[in-house]
Design a protein around this motif. Sequence first.
Motif, PDB file in Angstrom:
ATOM      1  N   VAL A 288       8.146 -53.981 -14.893  1.00 49.24           N
ATOM      2  CA  VAL A 288       6.733 -53.609 -15.144  1.00 49.24           C
ATOM      3  C   VAL A 288       6.928 -53.973 -17.237  1.00 49.24           C
ATOM      4  CG1 VAL A 288       5.681 -51.410 -15.900  1.00 49.24           C
ATOM      5  CG2 VAL A 288       6.880 -51.425 -13.725  1.00 49.24           C
ATOM      6  N   LEU A 289       6.956 -53.950 -17.450  1.00 48.55           N
ATOM      7  CA  LEU A 289       7.112 -54.809 -19.211  1.00 48.55           C
ATOM      8  C   LEU A 289       7.128 -56.448 -19.313  1.00 48.55           C
ATOM      9  CD1 LEU A 289       9.103 -51.857 -21.198  1.00 48.55           C
ATOM     10  CD2 LEU A 289       6.540 -51.872 -20.668  1.00 48.55           C
ATOM     11  N   ASP A 290       7.327 -57.031 -18.303  1.00 46.17           N
ATOM     12  CA  ASP A 290       7.659 -58.483 -18.418  1.00 46.17           C
ATOM     13  C   ASP A 290       8.935 -58.618 -19.027  1.00 46.17           C
ATOM     14  OD1 ASP A 290       7.213 -61.108 -17.583  1.00 46.17           O
ATOM     15  OD2 ASP A 290       5.804 -60.766 -18.898  1.00 46.17           O
ATOM     16  N   VAL A 291       9.704 -57.823 -20.417  1.00 45.24           N
ATOM     17  CA  VAL A 291      11.337 -58.220 -20.170  1.00 45.24           C
ATOM     18  C   VAL A 291      12.287 -58.346 -19.155  1.00 45.24           C
ATOM     19  CG1 VAL A 291       9.966 -57.109 -22.892  1.00 45.24           C
ATOM     20  CG2 VAL A 291      11.066 -55.855 -21.250  1.00 45.24           C
ATOM     21  N   SER A 292      13.605 -59.179 -20.233  1.00 47.45           N
ATOM     22  CA  SER A 292      14.551 -58.958 -19.665  1.00 47.45           C
ATOM     23  C   SER A 292      15.392 -57.100 -19.680  1.00 47.45           C
ATOM     24  CB  SER A 292      15.098 -59.438 -20.413  1.00 47.45           C
ATOM     25  OG  SER A 292      15.603 -59.441 -21.784  1.00 47.45           O
ATOM     26  N   ALA A 293      16.028 -57.090 -18.978  1.00 46.23           N
ATOM     27  CA  ALA A 293      17.001 -56.103 -18.738  1.00 46.23           C
ATOM     28  C   ALA A 293      17.477 -55.686 -20.137  1.00 46.23           C
ATOM     29  CB  ALA A 293      18.123 -56.146 -17.240  1.00 46.23           C
ATOM     30  N   SER A 294      17.639 -56.555 -20.766  1.00 45.93           N
ATOM     31  CA  SER A 294      18.398 -56.442 -21.990  1.00 45.93           C
ATOM     32  C   SER A 294      17.349 -56.222 -22.996  1.00 45.93           C
ATOM     33  CB  SER A 294      19.621 -57.819 -22.852  1.00 45.93           C
ATOM     34  OG  SER A 294      18.367 -58.835 -22.838  1.00 45.93           O
ATOM     35  N   THR A 295      16.739 -56.139 -22.919  1.00 44.06           N
ATOM     36  CA  THR A 295      15.111 -55.830 -24.262  1.00 44.06           C
ATOM     37  C   THR A 295      15.301 -54.606 -23.951  1.00 44.06           C
ATOM     38  OG1 THR A 295      14.323 -58.175 -24.546  1.00 44.06           O
ATOM     39  CG2 THR A 295      13.088 -56.559 -24.724  1.00 44.06           C
TER      40      THR A 295
ATOM     41  N   ASP B  28      12.572 -42.726 -17.375  1.00 41.37           N
ATOM     42  CA  ASP B  28      11.019 -41.734 -16.100  1.00 41.37           C
ATOM     43  C   ASP B  28      10.160 -42.446 -17.121  1.00 41.37           C
ATOM     44  OD1 ASP B  28      10.283 -38.534 -17.540  1.00 41.37           O
ATOM     45  OD2 ASP B  28       8.194 -40.811 -18.559  1.00 41.37           O
ATOM     46  N   ALA B  29       8.986 -42.312 -15.885  1.00 41.18           N
ATOM     47  CA  ALA B  29       8.010 -43.412 -15.607  1.00 41.18           C
ATOM     48  C   ALA B  29       6.998 -43.263 -16.241  1.00 41.18           C
ATOM     49  CB  ALA B  29       7.325 -43.005 -14.716  1.00 41.18           C
ATOM     50  N   GLY B  30       6.770 -41.694 -17.612  1.00 48.75           N
ATOM     51  CA  GLY B  30       5.964 -41.324 -18.130  1.00 48.75           C
ATOM     52  C   GLY B  30       6.252 -42.553 -19.254  1.00 48.75           C
ATOM     53  N   SER B  31       7.591 -42.815 -19.744  1.00 51.36           N
ATOM     54  CA  SER B  31       8.287 -42.945 -20.734  1.00 51.36           C
ATOM     55  C   SER B  31       7.670 -44.878 -21.036  1.00 51.36           C
ATOM     56  CB  SER B  31       9.305 -42.443 -21.412  1.00 51.36           C
ATOM     57  OG  SER B  31      10.246 -43.822 -22.393  1.00 51.36           O
ATOM     58  N   VAL B  32       7.589 -45.135 -19.214  1.00 49.48           N
ATOM     59  CA  VAL B  32       7.626 -46.770 -19.284  1.00 49.48           C
ATOM     60  C   VAL B  32       6.245 -46.893 -20.211  1.00 49.48           C
ATOM     61  CG1 VAL B  32       7.235 -48.327 -18.101  1.00 49.48           C
ATOM     62  CG2 VAL B  32      10.027 -46.874 -18.156  1.00 49.48           C
ATOM     63  N   ARG B  33       5.552 -46.076 -19.390  1.00 48.94           N
ATOM     64  CA  ARG B  33       3.960 -46.312 -18.928  1.00 48.94           C
ATOM     65  C   ARG B  33       3.464 -46.389 -20.936  1.00 48.94           C
ATOM     66  NH1 ARG B  33       3.666 -43.405 -14.572  1.00 48.94           N
ATOM     67  NH2 ARG B  33       3.675 -41.019 -15.537  1.00 48.94           N
ATOM     68  N   GLU B  34       3.887 -45.266 -21.678  1.00 47.52           N
ATOM     69  CA  GLU B  34       3.833 -45.072 -23.022  1.00 47.52           C
ATOM     70  C   GLU B  34       4.081 -46.336 -23.737  1.00 47.52           C
ATOM     71  OE1 GLU B  34       4.190 -41.018 -24.480  1.00 47.52           O
ATOM     72  OE2 GLU B  34       5.734 -41.399 -23.730  1.00 47.52           O
ATOM     73  N   LEU B  35       5.122 -46.798 -23.518  1.00 48.18           N
ATOM     74  CA  LEU B  35       5.436 -48.153 -24.508  1.00 48.18           C
ATOM     75  C   LEU B  35       4.567 -49.562 -23.306  1.00 48.18           C
ATOM     76  CD1 LEU B  35       7.288 -49.236 -25.788  1.00 48.18           C
ATOM     77  CD2 LEU B  35       9.349 -49.437 -24.420  1.00 48.18           C
ATOM     78  N   ALA B  36       4.238 -49.091 -22.312  1.00 45.23           N
ATOM     79  CA  ALA B  36       3.539 -50.650 -22.031  1.00 45.23           C
ATOM     80  C   ALA B  36       2.399 -50.454 -22.778  1.00 45.23           C
ATOM     81  CB  ALA B  36       3.449 -50.780 -20.534  1.00 45.23           C
ATOM     82  N   ARG B  37       1.261 -49.408 -22.909  1.00 44.13           N
ATOM     83  CA  ARG B  37       0.424 -49.142 -23.767  1.00 44.13           C
ATOM     84  C   ARG B  37       0.410 -49.470 -25.148  1.00 44.13           C
ATOM     85  NH1 ARG B  37      -1.485 -46.061 -27.300  1.00 44.13           N
ATOM     86  NH2 ARG B  37       0.350 -44.431 -27.137  1.00 44.13           N
TER      87      ARG B  37
ATOM     88  N   LEU C 271       6.015 -43.537 -31.229  1.00 46.38           N
ATOM     89  CA  LEU C 271       6.891 -43.196 -30.121  1.00 46.38           C
ATOM     90  C   LEU C 271       7.880 -42.639 -30.200  1.00 46.38           C
ATOM     91  CD1 LEU C 271       6.615 -43.453 -27.036  1.00 46.38           C
ATOM     92  CD2 LEU C 271       6.841 -45.484 -27.251  1.00 46.38           C
ATOM     93  N   ARG C 272       8.508 -43.225 -31.206  1.00 47.45           N
ATOM     94  CA  ARG C 272      10.105 -43.041 -31.376  1.00 47.45           C
ATOM     95  C   ARG C 272      10.174 -41.570 -31.971  1.00 47.45           C
ATOM     96  NH1 ARG C 272       9.799 -47.781 -34.163  1.00 47.45           N
ATOM     97  NH2 ARG C 272      10.936 -50.031 -32.981  1.00 47.45           N
ATOM     98  N   LEU C 273       9.836 -41.184 -33.207  1.00 45.44           N
ATOM     99  CA  LEU C 273       9.338 -39.718 -33.812  1.00 45.44           C
ATOM    100  C   LEU C 273       9.478 -38.965 -32.331  1.00 45.44           C
ATOM    101  CD1 LEU C 273       7.230 -39.869 -36.398  1.00 45.44           C
ATOM    102  CD2 LEU C 273       9.743 -39.886 -36.282  1.00 45.44           C
ATOM    103  N   ARG C 274       8.215 -39.318 -30.807  1.00 41.89           N
ATOM    104  CA  ARG C 274       7.976 -38.073 -29.814  1.00 41.89           C
ATOM    105  C   ARG C 274       8.961 -37.588 -28.928  1.00 41.89           C
ATOM    106  NH1 ARG C 274       3.120 -41.091 -30.190  1.00 41.89           N
ATOM    107  NH2 ARG C 274       3.211 -41.844 -28.393  1.00 41.89           N
TER     108      ARG C 274
END
Length: 122
Positions: A15-22, A45-54, A71-74
Amino acid sequence: MSERGRLRTDEVAAVLDVSASTVIAHTKGGLLRTTRTPGGHRRYDAGSVRELARVLEMPEGPERDAEMEALRLRNQARHDADGQAWDALARYCEARGVTMASVVTPLVEAEVQRLREAGELP
């Protein structure tokens, strides 16, 4: 998707187009929320992934940096709230002289039954 809004590390990487280690580095850096399966595997969490992708789609610069820190603080606040809930449950059980398992197990069993009846679990 692995299970009800939870993704495996390889799915998040795609989804994020990065490596698993990233993905794991983002998790350790507080940018992604995760839980562990009984076998120790991460589920995101899918919502967390969407937030980071944004945030990752934003152009690099001060605005993106500020969004990353927000995002880190939330995520830290959510983590702290989860810990406080478990602490409150432990105090409740201790005050009543019961184990946490005796309180939690019936709730988990009821949720598993509900998910089975809904066809979401085998």
